[in-house]
Design a protein around this motif. Sequence first.
Motif, PDB file in Angstrom:
ATOM      1  N   MET A   1       0.715  -1.212   0.013  1.00  0.00           N
ATOM      2  CA  MET A   1      -0.010   0.038   0.111  1.00  0.00           C
ATOM      3  C   MET A   1       0.660   1.167  -0.107  1.00  0.00           C
ATOM      4  N   GLU A   2       0.675   2.343  -0.827  1.00  0.00           N
ATOM      5  CA  GLU A   2       1.369   3.534  -1.102  1.00  0.00           C
ATOM      6  C   GLU A   2       0.936   4.300  -0.003  1.00  0.00           C
ATOM      7  N   ALA A   3       1.852   5.542   0.293  1.00  0.00           N
ATOM      8  CA  ALA A   3       1.676   6.391   1.440  1.00  0.00           C
ATOM      9  C   ALA A   3       0.356   7.131   1.484  1.00  0.00           C
ATOM     10  N   GLN A   4      -0.107   7.703   0.259  1.00  0.00           N
ATOM     11  CA  GLN A   4      -1.373   8.254  -0.049  1.00  0.00           C
ATOM     12  C   GLN A   4      -2.433   7.388   0.374  1.00  0.00           C
ATOM     13  N   GLU A   5      -2.587   6.201  -0.098  1.00  0.00           N
ATOM     14  CA  GLU A   5      -3.480   5.054   0.212  1.00  0.00           C
ATOM     15  C   GLU A   5      -3.484   5.042   2.009  1.00  0.00           C
ATOM     16  N   TYR A   6      -2.455   4.861   2.510  1.00  0.00           N
ATOM     17  CA  TYR A   6      -2.516   4.669   4.003  1.00  0.00           C
ATOM     18  C   TYR A   6      -3.424   5.841   4.628  1.00  0.00           C
ATOM     19  N   ILE A   7      -3.020   7.293   4.031  1.00  0.00           N
ATOM     20  CA  ILE A   7      -3.641   8.371   4.529  1.00  0.00           C
ATOM     21  C   ILE A   7      -5.013   8.499   4.214  1.00  0.00           C
ATOM     22  N   GLU A   8      -5.311   8.134   3.087  1.00  0.00           N
ATOM     23  CA  GLU A   8      -6.825   8.066   3.035  1.00  0.00           C
ATOM     24  C   GLU A   8      -7.889   6.948   3.371  1.00  0.00           C
ATOM     25  N   SER A   9      -7.073   5.976   3.952  1.00  0.00           N
ATOM     26  CA  SER A   9      -7.796   4.820   4.358  1.00  0.00           C
ATOM     27  C   SER A   9      -8.317   4.884   5.524  1.00  0.00           C
ATOM     28  N   GLY A  10      -7.856   5.929   6.526  1.00  0.00           N
ATOM     29  CA  GLY A  10      -8.308   5.707   7.933  1.00  0.00           C
ATOM     30  C   GLY A  10      -7.606   5.028   8.718  1.00  0.00           C
ATOM     31  N   LEU A  11      -6.724   4.201   8.219  1.00  0.00           N
ATOM     32  CA  LEU A  11      -5.675   3.391   9.138  1.00  0.00           C
ATOM     33  C   LEU A  11      -4.829   4.316  10.145  1.00  0.00           C
ATOM     34  N   LEU A  12      -4.486   5.491   9.749  1.00  0.00           N
ATOM     35  CA  LEU A  12      -3.631   6.322  10.538  1.00  0.00           C
ATOM     36  C   LEU A  12      -4.381   6.618  11.937  1.00  0.00           C
ATOM     37  N   GLU A  13      -5.598   7.138  11.539  1.00  0.00           N
ATOM     38  CA  GLU A  13      -6.448   7.406  12.813  1.00  0.00           C
ATOM     39  C   GLU A  13      -6.540   6.393  13.850  1.00  0.00           C
ATOM     40  N   LEU A  14      -7.033   5.059  13.220  1.00  0.00           N
ATOM     41  CA  LEU A  14      -6.770   4.144  14.395  1.00  0.00           C
ATOM     42  C   LEU A  14      -5.564   3.702  14.800  1.00  0.00           C
ATOM     43  N   TYR A  15      -4.435   3.780  14.014  1.00  0.00           N
ATOM     44  CA  TYR A  15      -3.199   4.162  14.487  1.00  0.00           C
ATOM     45  C   TYR A  15      -2.895   4.593  15.734  1.00  0.00           C
ATOM     46  N   VAL A  16      -3.395   6.067  15.632  1.00  0.00           N
ATOM     47  CA  VAL A  16      -3.024   6.935  16.635  1.00  0.00           C
ATOM     48  C   VAL A  16      -3.946   6.655  17.950  1.00  0.00           C
ATOM     49  N   TYR A  17      -5.051   6.217  17.786  1.00  0.00           N
ATOM     50  CA  TYR A  17      -6.100   5.647  18.779  1.00  0.00           C
ATOM     51  C   TYR A  17      -5.494   4.334  19.414  1.00  0.00           C
ATOM     52  N   GLY A  18      -4.463   3.623  18.775  1.00  0.00           N
ATOM     53  CA  GLY A  18      -3.916   2.522  19.399  1.00  0.00           C
ATOM     54  C   GLY A  18      -4.897   1.219  19.179  1.00  0.00           C
ATOM     55  N   LEU A  19      -5.835   1.246  17.929  1.00  0.00           N
ATOM     56  CA  LEU A  19      -6.783   0.306  17.771  1.00  0.00           C
ATOM     57  C   LEU A  19      -6.237  -0.758  16.898  1.00  0.00           C
ATOM     58  N   LEU A  20      -5.000  -0.537  16.458  1.00  0.00           N
ATOM     59  CA  LEU A  20      -4.516  -1.675  15.151  1.00  0.00           C
ATOM     60  C   LEU A  20      -3.771  -2.816  15.879  1.00  0.00           C
ATOM     61  N   THR A  21      -3.532  -3.803  15.283  1.00  0.00           N
ATOM     62  CA  THR A  21      -2.897  -5.064  15.695  1.00  0.00           C
ATOM     63  C   THR A  21      -1.340  -4.385  15.599  1.00  0.00           C
TER      64      THR A  21
END
Length: 262
Positions: A1-21
């Motif tokens: 996955m490219e950088a822009q795809e990560y930004i648009e996917s919403g994964l970074l918000e879940l990452y900041v809230y500590g909700l990812l694996t």
Amino acid sequence: MEAQEYIESGLLELYVYGLLTEKENIEITELAKKNPEVDAEIISIEKAIVALSSSFAPFHSVANFEKIKARLELKHGKVVDMKPASNWSQYVGWAAAVLLLLGLGYQTLELTKTKEAISTVGTEKNKIERDFAFLSQQNKETEKSLNIVRDIKNTGVTLGGQAVSPTSFAKVYWNKETKTTYIDAAGLPKPPKGMVYQVWALKLSPVLTPTSIGLLSDFEGNSNKIFAVDRTNEAEAFGITLEPAGGSLTPTMTQLYTLGKV
């Protein structure tokens, strides 16, 4: 996955809230270290959380005052402004009002500071957890590398630099019993864009016979520069060449970077 795809996917918000694996946290942490755009987006999300938490501080307005005054008139009749007996009592009243407002303002300020501090602690906690996960992964990779080097069952084969790159060097760790093979490529320069290092197991007699045992993919992302390649059944020597991305069927001898006999 490219950088822009990560930004648009919403994964970074879940990452900041500590909700990812843990695996996803490590993946995004490593991406942020390499990609300023992703790192800036994470910082922006964290700042937005801090700003949002501080925006809920209580405040008093003229409208609130008028509502309170109207409520008093309904219950007790019209509120009458009384003339003070003297200027001294007027000053005392104003002083008391000022002190009350200052006290409310101080409490509001302290509450805001407390909320900001709590939000900052939460952000720092997330950062520490990300760094801890990244360091834990790095530690596992280092331990794996040390185990490969220390394994007395591994035959170490030193590969020296060749004409195209005399200063290059590498080392092969080959377990002849299990056939597992690892390459320490710390002595190889970063490959040019669109090129990849390919490792060859060589039979020298009766004729030179090369067999590809793998590519050193993700060269820049592998901090220890130790790569596992395919199982090696037999070899009298090992060589590493620089090939186009995806590898070649036969080695490009003019791009032979290192070579060594078993």
